[in-house]
Design an enzyme around this catalytic site. Sequence first.
Site: not given
Length: 506
Positions: A53, A83, A195, A280, A283, A328, A414
Amino acid sequence: MPVTLTPGDVTLAQLEAIYRNGEPAVLDPSAKQGIDFSADRIASVAAGADPVYGVNTGFGKLANKRIAPEDVETLQRNLILSHCAGVGEALSEGVTRLVMALKLISLGRGVSGVRYDVVDQLEKMLAQEVLPIIPSQGSVGASGDLAPLAHMAAVMMGEGEATYRGDRMPAKNALAAANLKPITLAAKEGLGLINGTQVSTALALKGLFDAWRATQAALVTGAMSTDAAMGSAAPFRPEVHEVRGHQGQIDAAAFLRAVMDGSEIRESHRNDDDRVQDPYCIRCQPQVMGACIDLLRQAAKTLQIESNAATDNPLVFKDGAIISGGNFHAEPVAFAADQVALAVAEIGSIAQRRIALMVDPTLSYGLPAFLTPEPGLNSGFMIAEVTSAALMSENKQRAAPASVDSTPTSCNQEDHVSMACHAARRLGPMTDNLFRIVGIELLTATQGIEMRAPLKTSPALVRVIAKVRTQVPALVGDRFMANDLSTAADMAANDAVATEPTLQLL
């Protein structure tokens, strides 16, 4: 001198120096042997018959498509160009430097199968200030930060845009100006570059670094507000916090005691004060700030591990095995970013309540309404408090966790993603808001303390007030406020209100 990165042992302090100071980075030479081994292993696979791959196959849903040896370089180039689909505002130069440094560390683990030429190109770009223009949107935080990292890788090839010493231009021109040549990617190198979780991690680190700075500033301004409101320091005594045991709470109380030590204001109302307890926001500062400190420290541990991680796919191991896994997937980064967001929202929330307390004469124990000498004729800090409330609520809305979201992508290959990139990206505007809230408290607390004259606050806080008054004069009558608020926020963001002792993040 460049920061030398030893993969597996890089510290957050080193990464913060790269982010804040613009220092270049290089890998420790010891990383070269592992890089060369994995690159040789990938080269032999690319020339062979067995499909692996990302080496001689397509990507994602196209992993079943076999690629001929003569097309491997084209495959890698096409991967990067296709991409480069990021959108939105570009990452800042500091974050971009971090992205590049984190990618160096990841490749330096020696399991990515890239040649040392790739490392060399990244190092030289950092040294010569060739910084890719990386759009900030487009990653879902799984299969790596694919789109933004592709924009980084494209510049290495001479594609896309970059800045060269601050000037924006086509990538090929930036490389030429730096006397660098575009690189041709070999088998798996495009995949090795895109990746990974480096963009999500860089954005989360920026958020962490700024959140930690804001935390320490908010402890200072919280101490100042306590004195301005003539609050009690008894709740900060160590035994109160030791019996609970949370380290952040113990550290926050110790910090407050230290910076308030020697206050005349505190001593003036130790006796004969008819109030039994403070609200608060005064404190419970150690409990709230301490919990936030613990959250930030946990996030810091996660992000330090991730910064040193190999997060691409597949990975090449010393026995020659090439294993397709899922490093990844940025779920740890998404969780860490959400933790930082929660802390940022809460620090702003309690700081805003102290601002509200001090402008309210029913709560501030003798201070005039809105901290102006002539209420009515003047509005003083009335709308500055409203601004702090707006910023506080905006951060609350942004603090909703991103890590619980997911959507399938890439034809359901994915099918579960982390959303780490925008979980981390939203920390930038959140910490900006927090610095502004803390800046407003810095001004209201300074004004309140000065109204207690002739009594003085502690020596440590007197020094902080002196710094403030070199930048922002006391508010005697109403004036244009926005510049004062901006200056005070910058003081918080630039560490100008820091005082001893300092808290350690890790």
